[in-house]
Write an enzyme that holds these catalytic residues in place. Structure first.
Site, PDB file in Angstrom:
ATOM      1  N   ARG A  53       4.811  10.907  -3.948  1.00  0.00           N
ATOM      2  CA  ARG A  53       4.974   9.767  -4.824  1.00  0.00           C
ATOM      3  C   ARG A  53       3.766   9.757  -5.765  1.00  0.00           C
ATOM      4  O   ARG A  53       2.873  10.580  -5.650  1.00  0.00           O
ATOM      5  CB  ARG A  53       5.107   8.456  -4.038  1.00  0.00           C
ATOM      6  CG  ARG A  53       4.445   8.387  -2.686  1.00  0.00           C
ATOM      7  CD  ARG A  53       2.967   8.240  -2.635  1.00  0.00           C
ATOM      8  NE  ARG A  53       2.494   7.266  -3.625  1.00  0.00           N
ATOM      9  CZ  ARG A  53       1.303   7.366  -4.176  1.00  0.00           C
ATOM     10  NH1 ARG A  53       0.509   8.347  -3.869  1.00  0.00           N
ATOM     11  NH2 ARG A  53       0.892   6.502  -5.052  1.00  0.00           N
ATOM     12  N   GLY A  54       3.820   8.794  -6.739  1.00  0.00           N
ATOM     13  CA  GLY A  54       2.804   8.837  -7.790  1.00  0.00           C
ATOM     14  C   GLY A  54       3.400   9.602  -8.972  1.00  0.00           C
ATOM     15  O   GLY A  54       3.947  10.709  -8.815  1.00  0.00           O
ATOM     16  N   ALA A  55       3.298   8.987 -10.159  1.00  0.00           N
ATOM     17  CA  ALA A  55       3.998   9.518 -11.332  1.00  0.00           C
ATOM     18  C   ALA A  55       3.741  11.007 -11.603  1.00  0.00           C
ATOM     19  O   ALA A  55       4.690  11.789 -11.698  1.00  0.00           O
ATOM     20  CB  ALA A  55       3.663   8.669 -12.559  1.00  0.00           C
ATOM     21  N   ARG A  90      14.301   8.524  -8.807  1.00  0.00           N
ATOM     22  CA  ARG A  90      13.563   7.260  -8.971  1.00  0.00           C
ATOM     23  C   ARG A  90      13.507   6.934 -10.475  1.00  0.00           C
ATOM     24  O   ARG A  90      13.294   7.829 -11.292  1.00  0.00           O
ATOM     25  CB  ARG A  90      12.137   7.339  -8.384  1.00  0.00           C
ATOM     26  CG  ARG A  90      12.110   7.503  -6.868  1.00  0.00           C
ATOM     27  CD  ARG A  90      10.687   7.428  -6.326  1.00  0.00           C
ATOM     28  NE  ARG A  90      10.160   6.053  -6.405  1.00  0.00           N
ATOM     29  CZ  ARG A  90       8.871   5.758  -6.213  1.00  0.00           C
ATOM     30  NH1 ARG A  90       7.982   6.739  -5.981  1.00  0.00           N
ATOM     31  NH2 ARG A  90       8.449   4.490  -6.265  1.00  0.00           N
ATOM     32  N   ASP A 243       2.738   4.156 -14.238  1.00  0.00           N
ATOM     33  CA  ASP A 243       3.943   4.956 -14.057  1.00  0.00           C
ATOM     34  C   ASP A 243       4.648   5.192 -15.386  1.00  0.00           C
ATOM     35  O   ASP A 243       5.378   6.162 -15.545  1.00  0.00           O
ATOM     36  CB  ASP A 243       4.883   4.248 -13.078  1.00  0.00           C
ATOM     37  CG  ASP A 243       4.320   4.340 -11.685  1.00  0.00           C
ATOM     38  OD1 ASP A 243       4.624   5.314 -10.980  1.00  0.00           O
ATOM     39  OD2 ASP A 243       3.509   3.471 -11.323  1.00  0.00           O
ATOM     40  N   ASN A 253       3.022  -0.381 -13.749  1.00  0.00           N
ATOM     41  CA  ASN A 253       2.382   0.222 -12.573  1.00  0.00           C
ATOM     42  C   ASN A 253       2.875  -0.518 -11.337  1.00  0.00           C
ATOM     43  O   ASN A 253       3.701  -1.428 -11.426  1.00  0.00           O
ATOM     44  CB  ASN A 253       0.853   0.139 -12.702  1.00  0.00           C
ATOM     45  CG  ASN A 253       0.136   1.022 -11.690  1.00  0.00           C
ATOM     46  OD1 ASN A 253       0.525   2.166 -11.445  1.00  0.00           O
ATOM     47  ND2 ASN A 253      -0.868   0.466 -11.038  1.00  0.00           N
ATOM     48  N   LYS A 254       2.350  -0.163 -10.188  1.00  0.00           N
ATOM     49  CA  LYS A 254       2.773  -0.720  -8.918  1.00  0.00           C
ATOM     50  C   LYS A 254       2.805  -2.251  -8.949  1.00  0.00           C
ATOM     51  O   LYS A 254       1.908  -2.887  -9.520  1.00  0.00           O
ATOM     52  CB  LYS A 254       1.829  -0.261  -7.801  1.00  0.00           C
ATOM     53  CG  LYS A 254       2.170  -0.720  -6.427  1.00  0.00           C
ATOM     54  CD  LYS A 254       3.606  -0.470  -6.052  1.00  0.00           C
ATOM     55  CE  LYS A 254       3.950   1.023  -6.171  1.00  0.00           C
ATOM     56  NZ  LYS A 254       5.407   1.218  -5.918  1.00  0.00           N
TER      57      LYS A 254
HETATM   58  O1  MRU Z   1       5.746   3.882  -5.703  1.00  0.00           O
HETATM   59  P1  MRU Z   1       4.635   4.861  -5.953  1.00  0.00           P
HETATM   60  O2  MRU Z   1       3.738   5.054  -4.776  1.00  0.00           O
HETATM   61  O3  MRU Z   1       5.134   6.154  -6.521  1.00  0.00           O
HETATM   62  O4  MRU Z   1       3.769   4.144  -7.111  1.00  0.00           O
HETATM   63  C1  MRU Z   1       2.643   4.822  -7.580  1.00  0.00           C
HETATM   64  C2  MRU Z   1       1.876   4.039  -8.587  1.00  0.00           C
HETATM   65  O5  MRU Z   1       2.216   2.940  -8.985  1.00  0.00           O
HETATM   66  C3  MRU Z   1       0.666   4.733  -9.192  1.00  0.00           C
HETATM   67  O6  MRU Z   1      -0.306   3.797  -9.525  1.00  0.00           O
HETATM   68  C4  MRU Z   1       1.101   5.489 -10.446  1.00  0.00           C
HETATM   69  O7  MRU Z   1       2.190   6.299 -10.151  1.00  0.00           O
HETATM   70  C5  MRU Z   1      -0.015   6.322 -11.017  1.00  0.00           C
HETATM   71  S1  MRU Z   1      -0.319   7.696 -10.047  1.00  0.00           S
HETATM   72  C6  MRU Z   1      -1.561   8.544 -10.825  1.00  0.00           C
END
Ligand code: MRU
Length: 371
Positions: A53-55, A90, A243, A253-254
Site C-alpha cells: 500500500r502507499g501510492a 483501488r 495519494d 491523503n489518508k
Molecule cells: O491506504 P494506504 O495505506 O495506501 O494510504 C497511504 C497513504 O495515505 C499515504 O500517506 C500516501 O499513499 C503517500 S505514500 C508515500
C-alpha cells in the site's frame, strides 16, 4: 532502508530472476513475511488487500503486475485487460493510473514479442526512479528541517506525521519520512509524533516500525491528540504524504489528514506535503469534487488486529455486532491549508501557477472533463 541492519526495499525481483517479491505489510509489525507474486491476479490481490500500500508502491506493483501478465500473454487484449484489472484494485492513489499509462504508452506501440522483456525493464525503471525521486524529496525537506533546527538551538525538531508515507509506502526512503531519515543521518535532532492512523493503524504498525529500525526518536499518539500538541507548541512541523494532489494544490491523503491541517493552520504550524510529481493529477483542479475517495469494508473499523499476551496475532471486535459502520479511507486538504509541497524538483506553493512552473511539461495536460 535497513531492517535489522540489512538493506531492504518494499518490492524486488526474486532470485529466480522473473517473479516479484514484496513485504507483506498486513503482517507487520509483528511478523516479517515476504510474499511472492507470479501472476496478474496475485499482483491485483496484493494491492486490493493492502499487502502492498502507499501510492508510489501501488504504482510500482501495478507496473510489475502488468509485466507478469505480458510474460504469460503479450497480446493487445492481455495488455488492455491487465491494465483494466490493475486500475480497478483501488480508486484513490493516482500513481496507479500514472504507472499504467507509462506501461501502455511504451508497450502499446512495440512488437508484442518484445513486450514481456520491455515491461520488466520499465517496471524496474519505475522502481529506480522512485528511489531517486524520494532521495531528492528528502534533500529538499532536509533544508526545511535544518532551518527549524537552527532556530531551536540543538533541541529536537518535533515533526508530526500521519499514516505511513515511509519507505514501506514507496520502493525506498519514503516521501514524508525521507527528510526525517536524512536529518537523523546528518545528526540533526528530530522527534516524530506518529499518528496511529485508524482504522488500519499504518502509523502504529508501519511508521513506528520503520522509524524504530532506523533509530529515529518517535512517540506514538492517538489521532485526536495532534491538535492539543500543536496548541501547546509541541509540534514544529507537519510532514505528510499524498495519494493524489490536484494541479491546483488540493491534497488527498489518508483520512484524518484534513483535520491535522486544520489544527496546524489554527496554530500556525507549518504543514508540508511530500510527494513525487507522479502523485499530481494534472487533469483535475478541485480535490473535493474530482478525487475519488475509497470506501473500504466496515470490518476495518469494527475490529482491530494485534498481538495478544500469548503472542498470538489475533483480530478482535471493538463494537457490538451488527453496528453499522462507514469507512472512508481518504480525505482532501484544500490548498489554502497547505504551507507547501515538497517534490523531487523542490519546494513549491500549493497553487496552479507555481506547480505549472515547476512542471512546465504538464502545463498543457488536458483537464479530465475535456480529456
Ligand atoms: O491506504 P494506504 O495505506 O495506501 O494510504 C497511504 C497513504 O495515505 C499515504 O500517506 C500516501 O499513499 C503517500 S505514500 C508515500
Amino acid at each position: 532502508m535497513k531492517v535489522d541492519g540489512k538493506a531492504r526495499r518494499s518490492i524486488w525481483v526474486n532470485a529466480d530472476g522473473w517473479s516479484v517479491d514484496v513485504i507483506d505489510q498486513t503482517r507487520l509489525p509483528f511478523e516479517f513475511e515476504v510474499k511472492n507474486l507470479q501472476n496478474l491476479e496475485q499482483a491485483c490481490a496484493a494491492i486490493r488487500d493492502m499487502v502492498v500500500r502507499g501510492a508510489p508502491l501501488i504504482g510500482a506493483t501495478a507496473a510489475y503486475g502488468c509485466y507478469l501478465a505480458l510474460r504469460e500473454d503479450p497480446g493487445d487484449a492481455s495488455l488492455q485487460g491487465a491494465c483494466a484489472a490493475l486500475l480497478a484494485t483501488r480508486p484513490t492513489a493516482v500513481n496507479l493510473r500514472w504507472a499504467l499509462d507509462e506501461m501502455q504508452r511504451e508497450l502499446g506501440a512495440i512488437d508484442p514479442a518484445d513486450r514481456g522483456r520491455r515491461a520488466f525493464e520499465l517496471a524496474a525503471r519505475i522502481c529506480e526512479q522512485d528511489v531517486e525521486t524520494n532521495r531528492a524529496i528528502g534533500r529538499h525537506g532536509l533544508d526545511l528541517i535544518e532551518k527549524i533546527a537552527a532556530e531551536k538551538d540543538g533541541a529536537a525538531v518535533n515533526i508530526l506525521t500521519h499514516c505511513n508515507a515511509g519507505w514501506l509506502a514507496t520502493v525506498d526512503w519514503g516521501t514524508a519520512t525521507a527528510p526525517m531519515y536524512m536529518a537523523q543521518d546528518a545528526g540533526i535532532a528530530v522527534h516524530v509524533w506518529v499518528d496511529e492512523t485508524r482504522p488500519r493503524n499504518q502509523g502504529a504498525s508501519l511508521t513506528a516500525w520503520e522509524l524504530g529500525h532506523h533509530g529515529v526518536p518517535h512517540s506514538l499518539v492517538v489521532d485526536n491528540v495532534g491538535g492539543h500538541l500543536m496548541q501547546h507548541g509541541m509540534v514544529d512541523l507537519c510532514l505528510v504524504g499524498s495519494d493524489r494532489t490536484t494541479r491546483s494544490g488540493d491534497v488527498c491523503n489518508k483520512i484524518g489528514t484534513y483535520l491535522k491541517a486544520l489544527a496546524a493552520f489554527d496554530n500556525a504550524v507549518p504543514f508540508y506535503v511530500c510527494l513525487p510529481g507522479s502523485t499530481i493529477d494534472w487533469r483535475i483542479d478541485d480535490g473535493l469534487e474530482q478525487v475519488p475517495i475509497e470506501q473500504r469494508d466496515g470490518s476495518e473499523v469494527s475490529s482491530i488486529p494485534g498481538k495478544s499476551a500469548s503472542g498470538a496475532i489475533e483480530t478482535v471486535s471493538i463494537t457490538p455486532q451488527h453496528t453499522p459502520v462507514v469507512n472512508y479511507a481518504f480525505d482532501v486538504t484544500p490548498a489554502r491549508l497547505v504551507s507547501g509541497l515538497i517534490t523531487e524538483r523542490g519546494l513549491v506553493d500549493a497553487d496552479r501557477e507555481a506547480l505549472s512552473s515547476l512542471f512546465p511539461e504538464q502545463a498543457t495536460t488536458p483537464s479530465a472533463e475535456s480529456g
